[in-house]
Scaffold this motif. Structure first.
Motif, PDB file in Angstrom:
ATOM      1  N   ILE A   1       0.937  -1.189   0.143  1.00 50.61           N
ATOM      2  CA  ILE A   1       0.084   0.076   0.174  1.00 50.61           C
ATOM      3  C   ILE A   1       0.856   1.156  -0.035  1.00 50.61           C
ATOM      4  CG2 ILE A   1      -1.819   1.318   1.266  1.00 50.61           C
ATOM      5  CD1 ILE A   1      -2.799  -1.536   2.434  1.00 50.61           C
ATOM      6  N   VAL A   2       2.082   1.347   0.579  1.00 50.47           N
ATOM      7  CA  VAL A   2       2.900   2.572   0.927  1.00 50.47           C
ATOM      8  C   VAL A   2       3.545   2.735  -0.540  1.00 50.47           C
ATOM      9  CG1 VAL A   2       4.986   3.150   1.908  1.00 50.47           C
ATOM     10  CG2 VAL A   2       3.327   2.037   3.180  1.00 50.47           C
ATOM     11  N   ALA A   3       3.796   1.352  -1.188  1.00 52.16           N
ATOM     12  CA  ALA A   3       4.466   1.679  -2.485  1.00 52.16           C
ATOM     13  C   ALA A   3       3.616   2.227  -3.608  1.00 52.16           C
ATOM     14  CB  ALA A   3       4.782   0.339  -3.053  1.00 52.16           C
ATOM     15  N   LEU A   4       2.226   1.810  -3.438  1.00 50.45           N
ATOM     16  CA  LEU A   4       1.140   2.385  -4.459  1.00 50.45           C
ATOM     17  C   LEU A   4       1.267   3.817  -4.117  1.00 50.45           C
ATOM     18  CD1 LEU A   4      -1.542  -0.270  -4.211  1.00 50.45           C
ATOM     19  CD2 LEU A   4       0.008  -0.081  -6.353  1.00 50.45           C
ATOM     20  N   LEU A   5       1.185   4.308  -2.977  1.00 53.58           N
ATOM     21  CA  LEU A   5       0.938   5.690  -2.698  1.00 53.58           C
ATOM     22  C   LEU A   5       2.275   6.379  -3.090  1.00 53.58           C
ATOM     23  CD1 LEU A   5      -0.737   5.450   0.929  1.00 53.58           C
ATOM     24  CD2 LEU A   5      -1.834   6.095  -1.488  1.00 53.58           C
ATOM     25  N   VAL A   6       3.226   5.807  -2.838  1.00 54.27           N
ATOM     26  CA  VAL A   6       4.564   6.432  -3.454  1.00 54.27           C
ATOM     27  C   VAL A   6       4.455   6.616  -4.843  1.00 54.27           C
ATOM     28  CG1 VAL A   6       7.230   6.130  -3.551  1.00 54.27           C
ATOM     29  CG2 VAL A   6       5.982   5.860  -1.478  1.00 54.27           C
TER      30      VAL A   6
ATOM     31  N   VAL B   1       2.123   6.941  -7.061  1.00 52.83           N
ATOM     32  CA  VAL B   1       1.121   8.049  -7.321  1.00 52.83           C
ATOM     33  C   VAL B   1       1.816   9.460  -7.007  1.00 52.83           C
ATOM     34  CG1 VAL B   1      -1.119   9.215  -6.821  1.00 52.83           C
ATOM     35  CG2 VAL B   1      -0.950   6.731  -7.081  1.00 52.83           C
ATOM     36  N   ALA B   2       2.269   9.537  -5.715  1.00 48.26           N
ATOM     37  CA  ALA B   2       2.906  10.918  -5.388  1.00 48.26           C
ATOM     38  C   ALA B   2       4.059  11.355  -6.305  1.00 48.26           C
ATOM     39  CB  ALA B   2       3.438  10.592  -3.985  1.00 48.26           C
ATOM     40  N   VAL B   3       5.004  10.393  -6.697  1.00 47.62           N
ATOM     41  CA  VAL B   3       6.110  10.562  -7.530  1.00 47.62           C
ATOM     42  C   VAL B   3       5.572  10.946  -8.989  1.00 47.62           C
ATOM     43  CG1 VAL B   3       8.039   9.874  -8.386  1.00 47.62           C
ATOM     44  CG2 VAL B   3       7.767   9.421  -6.104  1.00 47.62           C
TER      45      VAL B   3
ATOM     46  N   VAL C   1      12.395  13.643  -1.816  1.00 50.64           N
ATOM     47  CA  VAL C   1      13.090  13.509  -0.652  1.00 50.64           C
ATOM     48  C   VAL C   1      12.057  13.555   0.459  1.00 50.64           C
ATOM     49  CG1 VAL C   1      14.695  14.487   1.178  1.00 50.64           C
ATOM     50  CG2 VAL C   1      15.293  14.425  -1.373  1.00 50.64           C
ATOM     51  N   PRO C   2      11.204  14.473   0.418  1.00 50.11           N
ATOM     52  CA  PRO C   2      10.036  14.266   1.493  1.00 50.11           C
ATOM     53  C   PRO C   2       9.354  12.913   1.429  1.00 50.11           C
ATOM     54  CG  PRO C   2       9.513  15.982   0.114  1.00 50.11           C
ATOM     55  CD  PRO C   2      10.758  15.801  -0.218  1.00 50.11           C
ATOM     56  N   ILE C   3       8.885  12.579   0.340  1.00 49.36           N
ATOM     57  CA  ILE C   3       8.064  11.166  -0.209  1.00 49.36           C
ATOM     58  C   ILE C   3       9.020  10.122   0.588  1.00 49.36           C
ATOM     59  CG2 ILE C   3       7.458   9.720  -1.821  1.00 49.36           C
ATOM     60  CD1 ILE C   3       6.760  12.201  -3.637  1.00 49.36           C
ATOM     61  N   THR C   4      10.262  10.152   0.293  1.00 48.98           N
ATOM     62  CA  THR C   4      11.208   9.056   0.695  1.00 48.98           C
ATOM     63  C   THR C   4      11.172   9.043   2.383  1.00 48.98           C
ATOM     64  OG1 THR C   4      12.527   9.400  -0.868  1.00 48.98           O
ATOM     65  CG2 THR C   4      13.521   8.226   0.733  1.00 48.98           C
TER      66      THR C   4
ATOM     67  N   LEU D   1       6.125  -1.648  -9.124  1.00 44.76           N
ATOM     68  CA  LEU D   1       7.529  -2.283  -9.111  1.00 44.76           C
ATOM     69  C   LEU D   1       8.461  -1.256  -8.521  1.00 44.76           C
ATOM     70  CD1 LEU D   1       9.133  -4.971  -9.790  1.00 44.76           C
ATOM     71  CD2 LEU D   1       9.704  -3.814 -12.298  1.00 44.76           C
ATOM     72  N   GLN D   2       8.583  -0.031  -9.239  1.00 44.50           N
ATOM     73  CA  GLN D   2       9.605   0.753  -9.090  1.00 44.50           C
ATOM     74  C   GLN D   2       9.382   1.277  -7.628  1.00 44.50           C
ATOM     75  OE1 GLN D   2       9.584   4.264 -11.794  1.00 44.50           O
ATOM     76  NE2 GLN D   2      10.650   2.827 -13.440  1.00 44.50           N
ATOM     77  N   PRO D   3       8.274   1.992  -7.182  1.00 42.00           N
ATOM     78  CA  PRO D   3       8.376   2.417  -6.060  1.00 42.00           C
ATOM     79  C   PRO D   3       8.276   1.734  -4.861  1.00 42.00           C
ATOM     80  CG  PRO D   3       5.866   2.657  -7.258  1.00 42.00           C
ATOM     81  CD  PRO D   3       7.012   2.000  -7.925  1.00 42.00           C
ATOM     82  N   ARG D   4       7.866   0.334  -4.952  1.00 35.93           N
ATOM     83  CA  ARG D   4       8.053  -0.835  -3.887  1.00 35.93           C
ATOM     84  C   ARG D   4       9.508  -1.053  -3.598  1.00 35.93           C
ATOM     85  NH1 ARG D   4       5.991  -5.355  -1.564  1.00 35.93           N
ATOM     86  NH2 ARG D   4       7.500  -7.120  -1.825  1.00 35.93           N
ATOM     87  N   ASP D   5      10.098  -1.347  -4.838  1.00 35.26           N
ATOM     88  CA  ASP D   5      11.559  -1.280  -4.689  1.00 35.26           C
ATOM     89  C   ASP D   5      12.331  -0.480  -3.949  1.00 35.26           C
ATOM     90  OD1 ASP D   5      10.660  -3.713  -5.626  1.00 35.26           O
ATOM     91  OD2 ASP D   5      11.630  -3.893  -7.458  1.00 35.26           O
ATOM     92  N   TYR D   6      11.944   0.683  -4.555  1.00 32.75           N
ATOM     93  CA  TYR D   6      12.573   1.961  -3.886  1.00 32.75           C
ATOM     94  C   TYR D   6      12.585   2.175  -2.533  1.00 32.75           C
ATOM     95  CZ  TYR D   6      13.730   6.808  -2.707  1.00 32.75           C
ATOM     96  OH  TYR D   6      14.063   8.001  -2.430  1.00 32.75           O
ATOM     97  N   ILE D   7      11.430   2.166  -2.202  1.00 29.98           N
ATOM     98  CA  ILE D   7      10.867   2.602  -0.486  1.00 29.98           C
ATOM     99  C   ILE D   7      11.637   1.364   0.133  1.00 29.98           C
ATOM    100  CG2 ILE D   7       8.680   1.549  -0.244  1.00 29.98           C
ATOM    101  CD1 ILE D   7       9.891   5.300   0.702  1.00 29.98           C
TER     102      ILE D   7
END
Length: 575
Positions: A170-175, A177-179, A187-190, A244-250
């Motif tokens: 869920i966190v990754a999906l939100l990240v 969308v935010a990015v 930076v603040p998203i991270t 894939l991208q936001p999940r792996d990044y966060i």
């Protein structure tokens, strides 16, 4: 000996590798060009080909290649002593894994984002390419089936990891969308994303989730395996920016924070803690338990991820190359991605050789070959964090177990996407066009079939896992052979690829032969593994012969211009 000494030795070697050797590779060997148009721009489709910030892409690459293997391998290999494991992890990362991962990324970018399997057709030949696909298919099948079982065991054995594991999605999906949709600063998203993930870890420690005996008519183990395959299938079909991208990044950032906590616990504990941890494992173990195989060649296939791994080449050429914004980013994404995995392996070594208070405790865990593994990492690392920085034992175990689960989960979903690509490539070779959804269904059916082949507990997922180490390293050697051919054609120095190629191939081939005799033991034969191992050996010999012939042809041909790749008319893969 204080574990701080081992930690500092490893960190210095990794730093020299990234700041010195990787620069040499980037400028003198691969000659990375900032102005080269990468496939992410040329073929941008918003699904698989997406230009990506190098930090986000590093997170995807690092967590995808890491998985559970850089934890499992070193945690088993220390049975031979901490020195062989430490040397192979540090020197292997610097001179083998880093150049292999960055090279595979560069090779794919220079060929329209094609996978290593497809590249073998151009640089080695059609026969070699078809055989190459056999090795790739088996390796990816091992990964997704085995990691589903590993994750299932961790979710059952450490129920406090359930909430952060699934909450991370869920966190990754939100990240994402935010990015990509809201265009908020990274930076603040991270910061918010990582804080949320650690909040989920604390929540999971407070409210562990234990499934009832029956969930939707399935046992807990069966339910988790099916849920993981369903998740992996969905994740492999979604555009990379969505999950894939936001999940792996966060996850990558959060996992790096976890490593900082572990390393910090070692350092702070040595200076300030009343409980001093020492390296209790022997430097060289001369009294290994009965039945333990020889150090050479088994060390070099037991520790694959964390030193060099063929799976990395598939990730580099399968997903990462399609998202590289600038070719020069390959150094940070590929080489530093390998260094990140080396840091995880080094942390694992510290946890399992210094996380026990006495030699007797260590010997009790390492009473036979194959003992230790993820649980030794969780227990030993948890003890270091508890004594070093005062983190409660249960919370320390939750942090480390969640790290292991998230690494394994990101590798599993990336592996399913890659295996989908392979199924489509096999279809192309057979002149059959296979769409994304049918190819994904094939992956799920075959993967679940293998996992449940010996019962609903998922034990079949580990059925062919004993072949992973040798298959994975042979795959790395085959990838290095492609890099050597490309470098020879461009009249760039091939030695940074050739030396690791010869070493890795000899060791992995030697290990495969030893395993073959073990599988044919008349007292306890395993003819399925014998047959698969024999196929892998024959295929590897064939491909290496084809590669050597390709190298000779490349040396006799006129040199290929440095910018020749820019004018290639290679047809884009159907993905």
């Amino acid at each position: 000996m204080s574990p701080v000494v081992l930690m500092l030795i490893g960190l210095v070697i990794f730093a020299l590798g990234f700041f010195v050797y990787s620069k040499y590779l980037a400028k003198r060997v691969y000659k990375l060009d900032e102005n080269f148009q990468t496939p992410a721009h040329e073929l941008n489709d918003g699904v698989d080909y997406v230009p990506t910030n190098k930090f986000i892409l590093w997170g995807h690459h690092f967590t995808s290649v890491a998985g559970a293997a850089p934890i499992v391998g070193p945690a088993i290999a220390v049975i031979w002593g901490w020195l062989p494991a430490l040397l192979w992890v540090t020197l292997g990362t610097v001179f083998f894994a880093g150049m292999h991962d960055m090279g595979a990324l560069w090779a794919s970018v220079r060929n329209k984002g094609r996978s290593i399997g497809a590249l073998s057709g151009r640089y080695i030949g059609k026969r070699g390419a078809n055989l190459f696909l056999v090795v790739i298919f088996l390796l990816l099948l091992m990964v997704i089936a085995a990691f589903a079982v590993v994750i299932k065991n961790l979710l059952i054995g450490t129920p406090s990891a359930v909430i952060p594991t699934w909450g991370a999605i869920i966190v990754a999906l939100l990240v994402g969308v935010a990015v990509y949709r809201m265009k908020w600063p990274l930076v603040p998203i991270t910061i918010v994303g990582v804080v949320t993930l650690y909040g989920l870890i604390i929540l999971g420690d407070m409210f562990p989730v234990v499934l009832p005996e029956q969930t939707l008519g399935m046992s807990p183990g069966t339910f988790w395996i099916v849920a993981l395959f369903v998740y992996g299938a969905i994740a492999s079909l979604l555009p990379v920016w969505v999950l894939l991208q936001p999940r792996d990044y966060i996850n990558g950032v959060q996992l790096f924070v976890g490593l900082i906590l572990l390393y910090g616990a070692v350092l702070v504990g040595a200076i300030f803690s009343d409980v001093k941890h020492n390296v209790v494992a022997p430097m060289i173990n001369d009294a290994v338990p009965a039945g333990t195989p020889s150090l050479v060649p088994l060390l070099f296939v037991t520790i694959a991820c964390g030193a060099i791994s063929g799976f990395h080449g598939m990730v580099s050429s399968g997903t990462s190359s399609k998202q590289l914004d600038k070719e020069t980013d390959a150094r940070f994404v590929g080489y530093f991605g390998a260094v990140g995995e080396g840091l995880l392996s080094l942390g694992t070594i510290l946890a399992v050789v210094a996380g026990f208070r006495t030699v007797a405790e260590w010997e009790n865990v390492y009473s036979e070959f194959g003992a230790g593994g993820v649980q030794a990492f969780v227990d030993g690392g948890g003890m270091l964090m508890q004594d070093g920085i005062g983190l409660p034992a249960s919370l320390s175990a939750t942090v480390l177990a969640t790290m292991a689960v998230l690494f394994a989960a990101t590798t599993m979903d990336t592996g399913m996407r890659l295996l989908r690509f392979v199924v489509q490539e096999i279809g192309e070779a057979a002149k059959i066009k296979i769409g994304k959804v049918p190819a994904t269904l094939v992956v799920v059916i075959v993967g679940l079939g293998l996992t449940f082949s010996q019962g609903l507990d998922g034990s079949g997922g580990l059925r062919i896992w004993p072949l992973f180490g040798t298959t994975n390293q042979l795959m790395a050697a085959l990838t290095l052979s492609i890099l050597a051919v490309m470098l020879i054609r461009k009249r760039s120095s091939p030695w940074p690829a050739l030396i690791p190629l010869v070493f890795v191939f000899v060791m992995s081939f030697w290990a495969a032969i030893e395993q073959l005799s073990t599988f044919a033991d008349p007292n306890n034969p395993d003819w399925l593994l014998f047959a698969i191992d024999l196929v892998i050996i024959v295929v590897s010999i064939w491909v290496i012969i084809e590669a050597v012939l390709a190298m000779r042809r490349a040396a006799l041909e006129p040199p290929e211009p440095v910018d020749a790749d820019a004018s290639l008319t290679a047809v884009r893969e159907t993905v």
